[in-house]
Design an enzyme around this catalytic site. Structure first.
Site, PDB file in Angstrom:
ATOM      1  N   ALA A  13       0.830  -1.095  -0.042  1.00  0.00           N
ATOM      2  CA  ALA A  13      -0.174   0.018  -0.006  1.00  0.00           C
ATOM      3  C   ALA A  13       0.916   1.077  -0.064  1.00  0.00           C
ATOM      4  O   ALA A  13       0.159   2.335  -0.346  1.00  0.00           O
ATOM      5  CB  ALA A  13      -0.850   0.128   1.160  1.00  0.00           C
ATOM      6  N   ARG A  18      10.147   7.721  -3.156  1.00  0.00           N
ATOM      7  CA  ARG A  18      11.438   7.920  -3.524  1.00  0.00           C
ATOM      8  C   ARG A  18      11.851   7.678  -4.780  1.00  0.00           C
ATOM      9  O   ARG A  18      12.880   7.581  -5.391  1.00  0.00           O
ATOM     10  CB  ARG A  18      12.467   7.475  -2.330  1.00  0.00           C
ATOM     11  CG  ARG A  18      12.678   8.390  -1.449  1.00  0.00           C
ATOM     12  CD  ARG A  18      13.914   7.705  -0.286  1.00  0.00           C
ATOM     13  NE  ARG A  18      13.418   6.670   0.588  1.00  0.00           N
ATOM     14  CZ  ARG A  18      14.111   5.920   1.314  1.00  0.00           C
ATOM     15  NH1 ARG A  18      15.349   5.787   1.049  1.00  0.00           N
ATOM     16  NH2 ARG A  18      13.300   4.964   2.092  1.00  0.00           N
ATOM     17  N   THR A  82       2.291  -0.963   9.172  1.00  0.00           N
ATOM     18  CA  THR A  82       2.451  -1.948   8.806  1.00  0.00           C
ATOM     19  C   THR A  82       1.421  -2.869   9.650  1.00  0.00           C
ATOM     20  O   THR A  82       0.830  -3.769   9.007  1.00  0.00           O
ATOM     21  CB  THR A  82       3.939  -2.830   8.974  1.00  0.00           C
ATOM     22  OG1 THR A  82       4.194  -2.368  10.258  1.00  0.00           O
ATOM     23  CG2 THR A  82       4.686  -2.220   7.875  1.00  0.00           C
ATOM     24  N   ARG A 336       9.073  -8.910 -37.308  1.00  0.00           N
ATOM     25  CA  ARG A 336       8.033  -8.129 -36.338  1.00  0.00           C
ATOM     26  C   ARG A 336       6.820  -9.282 -36.158  1.00  0.00           C
ATOM     27  O   ARG A 336       7.003 -10.209 -36.530  1.00  0.00           O
ATOM     28  CB  ARG A 336       7.461  -6.914 -37.289  1.00  0.00           C
ATOM     29  CG  ARG A 336       8.549  -5.779 -37.279  1.00  0.00           C
ATOM     30  CD  ARG A 336       8.118  -4.857 -38.161  1.00  0.00           C
ATOM     31  NE  ARG A 336       6.542  -4.476 -37.874  1.00  0.00           N
ATOM     32  CZ  ARG A 336       6.035  -3.796 -38.756  1.00  0.00           C
ATOM     33  NH1 ARG A 336       6.252  -3.129 -39.832  1.00  0.00           N
ATOM     34  NH2 ARG A 336       4.514  -3.285 -38.461  1.00  0.00           N
ATOM     35  N   LYS A 354       6.785  -9.151 -41.181  1.00  0.00           N
ATOM     36  CA  LYS A 354       5.675  -8.880 -40.428  1.00  0.00           C
ATOM     37  C   LYS A 354       4.626  -9.490 -40.973  1.00  0.00           C
ATOM     38  O   LYS A 354       4.047  -9.444 -42.096  1.00  0.00           O
ATOM     39  CB  LYS A 354       5.447  -7.399 -40.475  1.00  0.00           C
ATOM     40  CG  LYS A 354       4.149  -7.035 -39.346  1.00  0.00           C
ATOM     41  CD  LYS A 354       3.238  -5.868 -39.870  1.00  0.00           C
ATOM     42  CE  LYS A 354       2.331  -6.485 -40.790  1.00  0.00           C
ATOM     43  NZ  LYS A 354       1.032  -5.444 -41.370  1.00  0.00           N
ATOM     44  N   TYR A 369      11.200  -5.960 -47.738  1.00  0.00           N
ATOM     45  CA  TYR A 369      10.066  -5.903 -46.742  1.00  0.00           C
ATOM     46  C   TYR A 369       8.988  -7.090 -47.235  1.00  0.00           C
ATOM     47  O   TYR A 369       8.622  -7.189 -48.276  1.00  0.00           O
ATOM     48  CB  TYR A 369       9.383  -4.776 -46.810  1.00  0.00           C
ATOM     49  CG  TYR A 369       8.216  -4.368 -45.936  1.00  0.00           C
ATOM     50  CD1 TYR A 369       8.222  -4.620 -44.712  1.00  0.00           C
ATOM     51  CD2 TYR A 369       7.097  -4.487 -46.623  1.00  0.00           C
ATOM     52  CE1 TYR A 369       7.219  -5.012 -43.866  1.00  0.00           C
ATOM     53  CE2 TYR A 369       5.698  -4.308 -45.852  1.00  0.00           C
ATOM     54  CZ  TYR A 369       5.921  -4.642 -44.260  1.00  0.00           C
ATOM     55  OH  TYR A 369       4.829  -4.815 -43.510  1.00  0.00           O
ATOM     56  N   ASN A 389       1.789  -3.681 -49.368  1.00  0.00           N
ATOM     57  CA  ASN A 389       0.450  -4.349 -48.391  1.00  0.00           C
ATOM     58  C   ASN A 389      -0.439  -3.292 -48.299  1.00  0.00           C
ATOM     59  O   ASN A 389      -1.469  -3.775 -47.778  1.00  0.00           O
ATOM     60  CB  ASN A 389       1.018  -5.175 -47.339  1.00  0.00           C
ATOM     61  CG  ASN A 389       1.972  -4.374 -46.204  1.00  0.00           C
ATOM     62  OD1 ASN A 389       2.518  -3.392 -46.961  1.00  0.00           O
ATOM     63  ND2 ASN A 389       1.689  -4.669 -45.192  1.00  0.00           N
ATOM     64  N   TYR A 390      -0.104  -2.181 -48.347  1.00  0.00           N
ATOM     65  CA  TYR A 390      -0.865  -0.912 -47.931  1.00  0.00           C
ATOM     66  C   TYR A 390      -1.338  -0.215 -48.821  1.00  0.00           C
ATOM     67  O   TYR A 390      -0.393   0.573 -49.466  1.00  0.00           O
ATOM     68  CB  TYR A 390      -0.144  -0.498 -46.711  1.00  0.00           C
ATOM     69  CG  TYR A 390      -1.252   0.693 -45.669  1.00  0.00           C
ATOM     70  CD1 TYR A 390      -2.316   0.176 -45.484  1.00  0.00           C
ATOM     71  CD2 TYR A 390      -0.401   1.954 -45.636  1.00  0.00           C
ATOM     72  CE1 TYR A 390      -3.032   1.175 -44.535  1.00  0.00           C
ATOM     73  CE2 TYR A 390      -1.160   2.958 -44.624  1.00  0.00           C
ATOM     74  CZ  TYR A 390      -2.501   2.540 -44.272  1.00  0.00           C
ATOM     75  OH  TYR A 390      -3.083   3.289 -43.454  1.00  0.00           O
ATOM     76  N   ALA A 426      13.824  -9.784 -62.952  1.00  0.00           N
ATOM     77  CA  ALA A 426      13.922  -8.647 -61.905  1.00  0.00           C
ATOM     78  C   ALA A 426      13.297  -7.294 -62.054  1.00  0.00           C
ATOM     79  O   ALA A 426      13.076  -6.911 -63.622  1.00  0.00           O
ATOM     80  CB  ALA A 426      15.531  -8.599 -61.877  1.00  0.00           C
TER      81      ALA A 426
HETATM   82  C1  UD1 Z   1       9.334  -2.162   8.836  1.00  0.00           C
HETATM   83  C2  UD1 Z   1       9.435  -2.685   9.803  1.00  0.00           C
HETATM   84  C3  UD1 Z   1      10.947  -2.873  10.551  1.00  0.00           C
HETATM   85  C4  UD1 Z   1      11.633  -3.648   9.310  1.00  0.00           C
HETATM   86  C5  UD1 Z   1      11.307  -2.962   7.910  1.00  0.00           C
HETATM   87  C6  UD1 Z   1      11.993  -3.998   6.771  1.00  0.00           C
HETATM   88  C7  UD1 Z   1       7.343  -2.082  11.361  1.00  0.00           C
HETATM   89  C8  UD1 Z   1       7.063  -1.612  12.433  1.00  0.00           C
HETATM   90  N1  UD1 Z   1       8.747  -1.834  11.003  1.00  0.00           N
HETATM   91  O1  UD1 Z   1       9.751  -1.058   8.664  1.00  0.00           O
HETATM   92  O2  UD1 Z   1      10.896  -3.461  11.512  1.00  0.00           O
HETATM   93  O3  UD1 Z   1      13.063  -3.462   9.693  1.00  0.00           O
HETATM   94  O4  UD1 Z   1       9.917  -2.907   7.734  1.00  0.00           O
HETATM   95  O5  UD1 Z   1      11.989  -3.140   5.615  1.00  0.00           O
HETATM   96  O6  UD1 Z   1       6.844  -2.972  10.506  1.00  0.00           O
HETATM   97  N2  UD1 Z   1       3.036  -0.826   4.072  1.00  0.00           N
HETATM   98  C9  UD1 Z   1       1.650  -0.755   3.923  1.00  0.00           C
HETATM   99  N3  UD1 Z   1       0.963   0.145   4.574  1.00  0.00           N
HETATM  100  C10 UD1 Z   1       1.413   1.053   5.605  1.00  0.00           C
HETATM  101  C11 UD1 Z   1       2.687   0.831   6.033  1.00  0.00           C
HETATM  102  C12 UD1 Z   1       3.531  -0.020   5.061  1.00  0.00           C
HETATM  103  O7  UD1 Z   1       1.216  -1.528   3.140  1.00  0.00           O
HETATM  104  O8  UD1 Z   1       0.568   1.721   6.261  1.00  0.00           O
HETATM  105  C13 UD1 Z   1       3.858  -1.725   3.396  1.00  0.00           C
HETATM  106  C14 UD1 Z   1       4.832  -0.899   2.695  1.00  0.00           C
HETATM  107  O9  UD1 Z   1       4.294  -0.941   1.419  1.00  0.00           O
HETATM  108  C15 UD1 Z   1       6.143  -2.016   2.388  1.00  0.00           C
HETATM  109  C16 UD1 Z   1       6.007  -2.619   3.783  1.00  0.00           C
HETATM  110  O10 UD1 Z   1       4.719  -2.442   4.218  1.00  0.00           O
HETATM  111  O11 UD1 Z   1       5.948  -2.639   1.363  1.00  0.00           O
HETATM  112  C17 UD1 Z   1       7.049  -1.983   4.713  1.00  0.00           C
HETATM  113  O12 UD1 Z   1       6.730  -0.905   5.171  1.00  0.00           O
HETATM  114  P1  UD1 Z   1       8.102   0.366   5.282  1.00  0.00           P
HETATM  115  O13 UD1 Z   1       7.285   1.502   5.604  1.00  0.00           O
HETATM  116  O14 UD1 Z   1       9.129   0.248   4.307  1.00  0.00           O
HETATM  117  O15 UD1 Z   1       8.582  -0.376   6.594  1.00  0.00           O
HETATM  118  P2  UD1 Z   1       8.876   0.287   7.987  1.00  0.00           P
HETATM  119  O16 UD1 Z   1       7.390   0.439   8.833  1.00  0.00           O
HETATM  120  O17 UD1 Z   1       9.630   1.557   7.794  1.00  0.00           O
END
Ligand code: UD1
Ligand code: CA
Length: 463
Positions: A13, A18, A82, A336, A354, A369, A389-390, A426
Site C-alpha cells: 500500500a 523516493r 504495517t 516483427r 511482419k 520487406y 501491402n498497404y 528482376a
Molecule cells: C518495517 C518494520 C521494520 C523492518 C522494515 C523492513 C514495522 C513497524 N517496522 O519498517 O522493523 O526492519 O519494515 O523493511 O513494521 N506498508 C503498507 N501500509 C502501511 C505501511 C507500510 O502497505 O501503512 C507496506 C509498504 O508498502 C512496504 C512494507 O509495508 O511494502 C514495509 O513498509 P515500510 O514503511 O517500508 O517499513 P517500516 O515500517 O519503515
C-alpha cells in the site's frame, strides 16, 4: 476450508515517494516483471490460498497487473503503519485458520527455498510467530531483533530504540509467519503509542510473548535476499542481483554466456543447452530459445520461440515471431510480430518481416520487406523486393507458392498470388496474379542511343 492451512498477505500500500514516479513503486520492473510479481508468485508457488494483496496507492494499476493470478485484494485507504496494513486483510481471510505468511511487495529477491525453510522452522517449533532476519553491517533504518538465545523477545524500531539497541545488527526483514486468526485479534488491540504514531506490526511479537507463546527467528545466510526497494538506485542494484542469478542458472544448465555482465535475460525465458550468447543480448518476455543456437552481439528477442540451431547475427531485433530450426537471421534483420519461419530459412541483412509465414528453406537474403504474406517452401526472394501491402486504407495479402524465384527489385502490389515454380523477372512491378510455371516480367523496354555521350561532350566543348 484450506487443505494446507497456509495463506499469505503481501503488503503493497505504500507510496514509494523516493521512486519519484507516477507509477506505484511495486509496478517498477526487474528482469521484465513488476517487482510485486516476485513475492506474489512466491506465495502462490508455496501454496498460499488465499494470497491477499493489500493495496493503497495506485490500487487500479496494481490490480490490473495481477489480473491473471489467483489473488484476493484488500484496500488500505490510509497508510497508518504495517500493523494496520495487515489488519486491512482481515476480512479477506475470514474463516481461514492456519499459518499466515507475510511478504512485502517491495522485497523481490527472496528465494522460494528461504520461505520453505521459514515455514518448516515455524511448524517444527510450533511457534506463534517466526520472523525472517538478516545480519547487516549497516543496520540503520531497520527494526532490531531483541533476543534471548533462540527466543525472540521483540522488535524495536530504530526511532524508538535506545543507543545500546541501535548497536544490534540483526534486523527485521519485514517477512514473517503468523498464526491466524490469532494475529488479527492481537492486531485489533494494538495501539500506536510510538515515535512515528503508527500501528506497528512488529509489536505483535512482544504481545505473543506476553501470552507465553513462542516466537522464533530464521536468519538469512544471504542478506541481499531481503533487500527492499525504495529508490531507482536500489531498483538497479536488485535487478543486477537478479540478473546474476538468472544468468548463473542458465550457465549451469549448459548455456554459454560470453559476458554474463551484459546479458539481459528476463525471468520466464527458457534456453536450451549448448546455445551460445554474445554480449549485449536481451532476451525478453516469454521467449523460448532452442538448443545449439548462436546469438551474436546486440540482438534483442522479445516474446519469440526459436527452434534448435538458429543463428541470429548481430543487431537483429525479433518480436512475437516463431523461428524454425536451423534458420539464419541478420545481421540487422527486423522480424516483427506474426512472423513464422517454418525452418531452414535465411533472412539476411536489412530485411523486415511482419505477419508473414515463410515456408521451409525459403530465403530473403537482402534489403526486403515482407508483410501480410504467405510464402511456400523453397521460395527465393531477390534483393530489394517489397510486398506493397498497404493502399493507404487497407492491408492486403501477398501469396507466393512453393519454388517461386523472385528477381531483385520486385514489387508485389497486393492482393496478389504467384503460382508455384514461377519466375518473376528482376525489376518487375507485379499487379496481377501469376499462374504456376510462368515467367512474369513488367519492365519498360530498354532504349539505347549510340554515341550519346560523345555527342554530348562535343556540344559541351563548343560552349
Ligand atoms: C518495517 C518494520 C521494520 C523492518 C522494515 C523492513 C514495522 C513497524 N517496522 O519498517 O522493523 O526492519 O519494515 O523493511 O513494521 N506498508 C503498507 N501500509 C502501511 C505501511 C507500510 O502497505 O501503512 C507496506 C509498504 O508498502 C512496504 C512494507 O509495508 O511494502 C514495509 O513498509 P515500510 O514503511 O517500508 O517499513 P517500516 O515500517 O519503515
Ligand atoms: Ca514506515
Amino acid at each position: 476450508m484450506n487443505a494446507t492451512g497456509l495463506a499469505a498477505v503481501v503488503l503493497a500500500a505504500g507510496k514509494g515517494t523516493r521512486m519519484k514516479s507516477e507509477r506505484p513503486k511495486v509496478q517498477h520492473e526487474l528482469a521484465g516483471r513488476p517487482m510485486l510479481h516476485y513475492p506474489v508468485d512466491q506465495a502462490l508457488n508455496l501454496g498460499c490460498r488465499p494470497t491477499v494483496l493489500v493495496t493503497g496507492h495506485g490500487t487500479d494499476e496494481v490490480r490490473t497487473s495481477l489480473q491473471d493470478r489467483q489473488v484476493a485484494f484488500a484496500l488500505q485507504e490510509q497508510q497508518l503503519g504495517t500493523g494496520h496494513a495487515l489488519l486491512s486483510a482481515r476480512r479477506s481471510l475470514e474463516g481461514f485458520s492456519g499459518d499466515l505468511l507475510l511478504l512485502c511487495g517491495d522485497v523481490p529477491l527472496l528465494r522460494g527455498e528461504t520461505l520453505e525453510q521459514l515455514l518448516a522452522l515455524h511448524r517444527a517449533e510450533q511457534a506463534a510467530a517466526t520472523v525472517l532476519t538478516a545480519k547487516l553491517e549497516n543496520p540503520r533504518g531497520y527494526g532490531r531483533i531483541l533476543r534471548d538465545g533462540d527466543e525472540v523477545l521483540g522488535i524495536i524500531e530504530e526511532k524508538d530504540a535506545t543507543e545500546a539497541q541501535r548497536g544490534l545488527c540483526e534486523v527485521n526483514t519485514g517477512i514473517y509467519i503468523f498464526t491466524a486468526p490469532r494475529v488479527f485479534e492481537i492486531l485489533a488491540e494494538l495501539g500506536c503509542d510510538n515515535a512515528q504514531g503508527e500501528y506497528y506490526l512488529t509489536d505483535v511479537l512482544a504481545a505473543l510473548r506476553r501470552e507465553g507463546l513462542r516466537v522464533r527467528a530464521l536468519m538469512l545466510e544471504d542478506s541481499s535476499e531481503a533487500m527492499g526497494i525504495n529508490s531507482r538506485v536500489q531498483l538497479a542494484e536488485a535487478a543486477a542481483i537478479l540478473r546474476r542469478r538468472i544468468n548463473e542458472k542458465w550457465m549451469l544448465a549448459g548455456v554459454t554466456l560470453i559476458d554474463p555482465a551484459t546479458t539481459y535475460i528476463d525471468e520466464g525465458v527458457e534456453i536450451g543447452p549448448d546455445t551460445v550468447i554474445h554480449p549485449g543480448v536481451s532476451l525478453w518476455g516469454a521467449s523460448r530459445i532452442g538448443r545449439d543456437c548462436l546469438i551474436e552481439p546486440g540482438v534483442t528477442v522479445d516474446g519469440c520461440e526459436l527452434g534448435d540451431g538458429v543463428h541470429l547475427k548481430s543487431g537483429s531485433v525479433l518480436e512475437g515471431s516463431r523461428i524454425g530450426s536451423h534458420s539464419d537471421i541478420g545481421p540487422m534483420a527486423h522480424l516483427r510480430p506474426g512472423t513464422v519461419l517454418v525452418g531452414h530459412n535465411k533472412i539476411g541483412n536489412f530485411v523486415e518481416t511482419k505477419k508473414a509465414t515463410i515456408g521451409e528453406g525459403s530465403k530473403a537474403s537482402h534489403l526486403t520487406y515482407i508483410g501480410d504474406a504467405e510464402l511456400g517452401a523453397r521460395v527465393n526472394i531477390g534483393c530489394g523486393t517489397i510486398t506493397c501491402n498497404y493502399d493507404g486504407v487497407n492491408k492486403h495479402r501477398t501469396v507466393i507458392e512453393d519454388g517461386v524465384f523472385v528477381g531483385s527489385d520486385t514489387q508485389f502490389i497486393a492482393p496478389v498470388r504467384i503460382g508455384r515454380n514461377s519466375v518473376i523477372g528482376a525489376g518487375s512491378t507485379i499487379t496481377k496474379d501469376v499462374p504456376a510455371h510462368s515467367l512474369a516480367l513488367s519492365r519498360s523496354p530498354q532504349k539505347i542511343i549510340e554515341n550519346w555521350t560523345l555527342r554530348k561532350k562535343k556540344s559541351r566543348d563548343k560552349e
